[in-house]
Write a protein that holds these residues in place. Structure first.
Motif, mmCIF file in Angstrom:
data_model
loop_
_atom_site.group_PDB
_atom_site.id
_atom_site.type_symbol
_atom_site.label_atom_id
_atom_site.label_comp_id
_atom_site.label_asym_id
_atom_site.label_seq_id
_atom_site.Cartn_x
_atom_site.Cartn_y
_atom_site.Cartn_z
ATOM 1 N N SER A 470 0.814 -1.226 0.000
ATOM 2 C CA SER A 470 0.000 0.000 0.000
ATOM 3 C C SER A 470 0.843 1.270 0.000
ATOM 4 O O SER A 470 0.376 2.318 -0.447
ATOM 5 N N TRP A 477 -3.702 6.637 -4.791
ATOM 6 C CA TRP A 477 -5.015 6.540 -4.146
ATOM 7 C C TRP A 477 -5.550 7.920 -3.751
ATOM 8 O O TRP A 477 -6.747 8.187 -3.886
ATOM 9 N N ASP A 478 -4.656 8.773 -3.244
ATOM 10 C CA ASP A 478 -5.103 10.109 -2.805
ATOM 11 C C ASP A 478 -5.823 10.848 -3.928
ATOM 12 O O ASP A 478 -6.666 11.705 -3.664
ATOM 13 N N CYS A 479 -5.454 10.555 -5.181
ATOM 14 C CA CYS A 479 -6.079 11.236 -6.321
ATOM 15 C C CYS A 479 -7.070 10.349 -7.032
ATOM 16 O O CYS A 479 -7.474 10.649 -8.165
ATOM 17 N N GLY A 480 -7.403 9.200 -6.453
ATOM 18 C CA GLY A 480 -8.383 8.312 -7.084
ATOM 19 C C GLY A 480 -7.778 7.412 -8.147
ATOM 20 O O GLY A 480 -8.507 6.823 -8.947
ATOM 21 N N ASP A 482 -4.830 4.205 -9.381
ATOM 22 C CA ASP A 482 -4.328 2.913 -8.886
ATOM 23 C C ASP A 482 -3.728 2.157 -10.062
ATOM 24 O O ASP A 482 -3.786 2.620 -11.209
ATOM 25 N N ILE B 458 -7.052 7.750 1.873
ATOM 26 C CA ILE B 458 -8.032 7.618 0.795
ATOM 27 C C ILE B 458 -7.658 6.350 0.050
ATOM 28 O O ILE B 458 -6.472 6.112 -0.211
ATOM 29 N N PHE B 459 -8.639 5.521 -0.239
ATOM 30 C CA PHE B 459 -8.332 4.221 -0.837
ATOM 31 C C PHE B 459 -9.502 3.780 -1.713
ATOM 32 O O PHE B 459 -10.630 4.238 -1.520
ATOM 33 N N PRO B 460 -9.241 2.891 -2.677
ATOM 34 C CA PRO B 460 -10.317 2.512 -3.603
ATOM 35 C C PRO B 460 -11.401 1.704 -2.906
ATOM 36 O O PRO B 460 -11.113 0.917 -2.001
ATOM 37 N N THR B 463 -11.228 -2.022 -1.103
ATOM 38 C CA THR B 463 -9.946 -2.322 -0.454
ATOM 39 C C THR B 463 -10.212 -3.040 0.863
ATOM 40 O O THR B 463 -11.120 -2.677 1.609
ATOM 41 N N LEU B 467 -4.965 -3.942 4.280
ATOM 42 C CA LEU B 467 -4.007 -3.215 3.437
ATOM 43 C C LEU B 467 -3.696 -1.833 3.986
ATOM 44 O O LEU B 467 -2.796 -1.147 3.500
ATOM 45 N N LEU B 468 -4.448 -1.373 4.993
ATOM 46 C CA LEU B 468 -4.201 -0.048 5.576
ATOM 47 C C LEU B 468 -3.363 -0.140 6.851
ATOM 48 O O LEU B 468 -2.933 0.872 7.390
ATOM 49 N N THR B 547 -12.329 12.497 -4.989
ATOM 50 C CA THR B 547 -10.956 12.526 -5.485
ATOM 51 C C THR B 547 -10.921 13.252 -6.822
ATOM 52 O O THR B 547 -11.937 13.396 -7.498
ATOM 53 N N SER B 556 -13.782 6.081 -4.447
ATOM 54 C CA SER B 556 -12.829 6.003 -3.346
ATOM 55 C C SER B 556 -13.538 6.150 -2.011
ATOM 56 O O SER B 556 -14.672 6.627 -1.942
#
Lengths: 623, 623
Positions: A470, A477-480, A482, B458-460, B463, B467-468, B547, B556
């Motif tokens: 990760s 991820w912060d900007c959407g 991947d 921020i994550f998809p 998820t 993973l965090l 995002t 997200s």
């Protein structure tokens, strides 16, 4: 690409499926998996049976032929290719789509009651046999082993199994003699109370004996099995390559040795009968150690009560931790590799604007520069040379039908590597030979931030690589954004470019903990379908990290980049970097300049040196 | 703590192990697991059989009694406690140490040939039965179900199974009626082609019927099972609580209903025979859905071919995603909880310097302030009130023997929470009532950085929480520090404070993907044995994140803190925070001030309000 016409072949296959010459009872379906008897990633031509029967030659796919049907399961990477390469006899089963049946479900739906489904027991791993067999049995069918491979019986012009000369590696490359490796292996066997160990993976045989080969493209391995007992060593290998005096001396075949180090060379094809003899002679509590992934045929040679199966073999785990000689070799290999790439990128910068460089030409040129380096053996995988939209196809390799010309208007992605006698390389750089757009720079910079986050990460000894995955994605991820692949894989030392048991991927949980001496890739990316692909890949070495504190005395680890090729600063939006990230890039480039600069100087490659100096100018971040 | 004398009890147990009244044939060993028939985390007193027979009352442990031996397996948290609580009849098996045998290996080593090992089939989950039974069988022994619990036969003063009144929750709390939940469950059953669903977990029964109870401390549940068919609903529950008019009306027991929503109330003890009747009446392809964790007894009631087992039930998954009414309830509960904690910390600030406040007094005071809030029901777990070295014991709860006085020289850690009719809370704050050392502040700030890294991640969509987990550790890892527990767990809505199937932990891989509406805790920490413990815990809600881009249209997610209690700024070394982290703290405190300030004002708690205002002053970071 026109499809392969398979009508006649399928007719022949269906005949042998009923022929008493090959099957005790007629079989109603025959499974043709990808894969050889060693579960190799790369195949020798003689093992490409699924491609032969269907025409589809992608790296992943399973064919099943019944009396009425022929069906091919493959994944999203290959839907298009498979559809192009196969004729109307074949039904494409698109794996991952909701309505696509599993092989088992499909078989159950098409087979008449009480059918027999055949498969080559040497090609199917024991774990796959188990699940497939269970599913079929619960529907009233039987999975049966068919001794002779039925494809081979109809493949009249099947190429011979390669049997190329062997390369003995001396201690300066391997750091540990094969004798010492046998001693260490036997001590692991004693720990687990097993008497025998069966080596089935080709790279494990090669590593154990400090030998390399070229039976398979890209992977410097040779076809062989090994069975190690507490007092015996049997090497199953074909051809006159064991007549080579250098090999004989390396393995001390003609010396008077303690019997427990005497290598008994036997024919490749005799592994099954020899293993059956071992299996038959076992007393209670005597166990034989095999990989979970060994073929059904070999696993069955040992009665169930005597099998000791593990996901990772002790050789796989030992091989992953590189010793000082191997690490030094990997460093040397990466320096040479960087020299070749500096030459290439300098050349591309001049040639691309002329509009004459295609993806294939660029790939060939990369190979040419690499082949000029000392101890170059071959490439370590098929070069991914891709420009513009081709870059978004993650497993792309250029072929004449798709070959695109590099230009100053498109991003170029080159993922390539080589086998040198001292090490294996794998590097990806993404370049623009004109002026990248703000959006392209933005995406590149997120990928770079991910790359740096992994490379500079400090983590406790014993951390599994998947826990770092990760870090590589956080900025995207912060900007959407991947990317849909893992972040890194283990890399062999003049061996397979993809090796277990460690890696950096969200997909796995069973990876072995990282430890100092392991070598993995760090390769986050971003792919925009139909327009461009970005990936930044270094091979990195796990090293101890100095930290301010030391919780529970566990010690910490971090990564040292072995790859030393400039990351194109033109593609970086410096404003998106933190000061720490900016410092990382600058000190990385400083090291490239020093180490690769010295080697370019030594090799008298002055133009490439000037290119390197220019490309490693420090980034300036306005505070 | 003096050990429990168990000589006489063990003698009695060994007698019943041979008594034809209870066992068909004598058994040579009897297993007493922790756990009740529902695999609950918290036990009713009548289910604490392992504590009764051994004296050891920690939360995890398995006792095995043979004719000659009595052994107790427990993990590192409880080595000391178990050694203190058990007499010489018992051997402590320290799990996790190299030389400690597994229960199976130990049994095999001590049992005479062909032994029978007994266990209560209602207490052992089916998956544990399977592995234990296999291991014993392969050594020539048998695992046998003993219908009557043998501990109960000798436990003369065993408390009664609780049977407390039920609390019906109306739509304003639950958002969805039990009828609609049944409809949704049946639609999931239809999707999987199962005809019956067996609800065995207590919180799943409670959630399904929008009922709560108080049969078990901390968890607002009641002893019951449910079997849902496509046209029938059977609720297995004891006592006169179904006579309560409010409950009868809630469940519409006296209304004329469509038959498929008619609830058939049956005795708790009749589940097995009813399920056996269901099992006996099944036609081919008719399946019964059970949790993997259901007891061996219930699982065996259904013939193997008819079982459909999953790790997570559809109720477990539906329950994890809170609807708008539940989310609003959770917000309200957390506001009230924050009011209580502001009162507490304001009170502690004044009282601690006097040297009269112990850990137990502080915990009681916290409960007192919470109980003043509307719809307070009980605590959601045993309060962890720990100062100085006690803070480093992760699962500490103060007892008179360990009770320490809070002072201005030590860090104080309070991990506490409550059940309100509208929601469940769980919050940890770490405070210093004097002047923290630079080192304490440094450690606190790393933990804070980890807390913020998860909370602001921020994550998809899709998820998995594990993973965090590394985000929470990164700042600690950089300095060689870490903590040896997961980062977060799911939280119920006026239900269990620990609930599946989501969470944030490196230990798991089988967690369900996070989605909007799920609620988890975010609680990194740092513990220095013998000196202090630090943990910062908020309960956070998974919400959609805006995002800049939207890769593959996946969307997200991020977290919104539900817990709104100031994080002590005195403990923060601002120089170690990035500007982004500093902004997070300031905007979090701004929200605490606004939301909790308004509620303190409304409740006329002016002194606590002044405390809140002071504690939420923005941090100033010198650029």
């Amino acid at each position: 690409m026109s499809p392969k016409i398979t009508t006649e072949l399928l007719k022949q296959l269906r005949q042998v499926m009923k022929s008493p010459k090959y099957v005790q009872e007629p079989i109603q379906a025959y499974i043709v998996p990808s894969g050889d008897a060693h579960q190799s990633e790369y195949m020798a031509p003689c093992d490409c049976r699924r491609a032969f029967i269907s025409g589809f030659d992608g790296s992943a796919g399973t064919a099943i032929v019944t009396e009425q049907h022929a069906a091919m399961w493959t994944d999203g990477r290959y839907f298009l290719q498979a559809a192009h390469q196969m004729d109307n006899n074949w039904t494409l089963m698109r794996m991952g789509l909701k309505d696509t049946p599993t092989q088992e479900d499909w078989l159950v739906s098409v087979l008449p009651e009480g059918s027999k489904v055949g498969v080559d027991p040497f090609i199917i791993p024991a774990d796959q046999w188990k699940s497939m067999s269970k599913a079929l049995r619960s529907a009233g069918h039987d999975l049966v082993p068919v001794k002779e491979n039925l494809i081979d019986t109809i493949w009249t012009d099947c190429p011979q199994r390669p049997c190329k000369p062997l390369i003995p590696l001396d201690l300066s490359y391997t750091g540990v003699s094969w004798r010492d490796k046998i001693v260490a292996l036997r001590s692991k066997m004693a720990e687990r109370k097993v008497l025998w160990f069966v080596v089935t993976a080709l790279d494990e045989v090669a590593w154990l004996f400090n030998l390399r080969g070229s039976d398979v493209e890209y992977n410097p391995v040779f076809f062989a099995y090994t069975v190690v007992g507490m007092n015996t060593i049997r090497l199953f290998i074909d051809g006159d390559r064991m007549m080579d005096p250098a090999v004989r001396e390396h393995l001390q075949l003609d010396s008077t040795l303690e019997p427990e180090f005497k290598i008994h060379v036997m024919p490749y094809g005799s592994i099954l009968s020899e293993l059956q003899a071992v299996g038959a002679g076992l007393s209670p509590k005597e166990k034989v150690w095999l990989s979970d992934k060994a073929s059904y045929a070999l696993t069955e040679a040992i009665p169930k009560a005597y099998r000791y199966l593990t996901l990772y073999t002790p050789i796989c785990i030992a091989k992953a931790v590189k010793n000082a000689s191997e690490t030094e070799g990997m460093r040397r290999a990466h320096i040479k590799d960087a020299v070749a790439l500096c030459e290439l990128f300098n050349w591309l910068e001049k040639e691309v604007p002329k509009g004459t460089v295609t993806e294939i030409i660029a790939a060939d040129k990369a190979e040419e520069f690499r082949s000029q380096q000392k101890d170059f053996v071959e490439l370590s995988f098929a070069t991914i040379s891709s420009t513009g939209p081709n870059g978004a196809i993650i497993h792309y390799t250029p072929v004449p039908e798709t070959n695109r010309t590099l230009s100053v208007n498109e991003i170029y992605l080159l993922d390539s590597g080589a086998q040198y006698k001292d090490g294996t390389t794998d590097v990806t750089r993404t370049m623009h030979f004109g002026t990248p757009s703000a959006y392209e720079k933005e995406c590149f910079t997120y990928v770079l931030k991910g790359h740096v986050a992994v490379s500079a990460a400090i983590f406790p000894n014993g951390t599994k690589g998947h826990l770092l995955d990760s870090f590589a994605r956080s900025a995207l991820w912060d900007c959407g954004l991947d990317y849909l692949h893992g972040t890194g894989h283990g890399v062999g030392s003049f061996l397979n470019v993809h090796e277990g048991p460690c890696g950096i991927s969200y997909k796995t949980f069973a990876d072995e903990p990282l430890e100092a001496g392991m070598i993995v890739s760090d390769e986050p990316g971003y792919y925009e379908d139909g327009s461009f692909g970005i990936r930044i890949e270094n091979v990195v070495l796990v090293i101890p990290a100095e930290t301010k504190y030391n919780f529970k005395n566990r010690g910490s680890l971090t990564f040292e980049p072995l790859t030393l090729v400039p990351i194109q600063t033109k593609m970086i939006d410096v404003n998106l970097l933190t000061q720490k990230e900016c410092n990382w890039v600058n000190s990385y480039h400083q090291k490239c300049r020093e180490v690769i600069g010295a080697e370019l100087e030594r090799q008298g490659r002055h133009e490439a040196l000037r290119w390197l100096i220019r490309e490693t100018e420090p980034l300036l971040k306005v505070q």
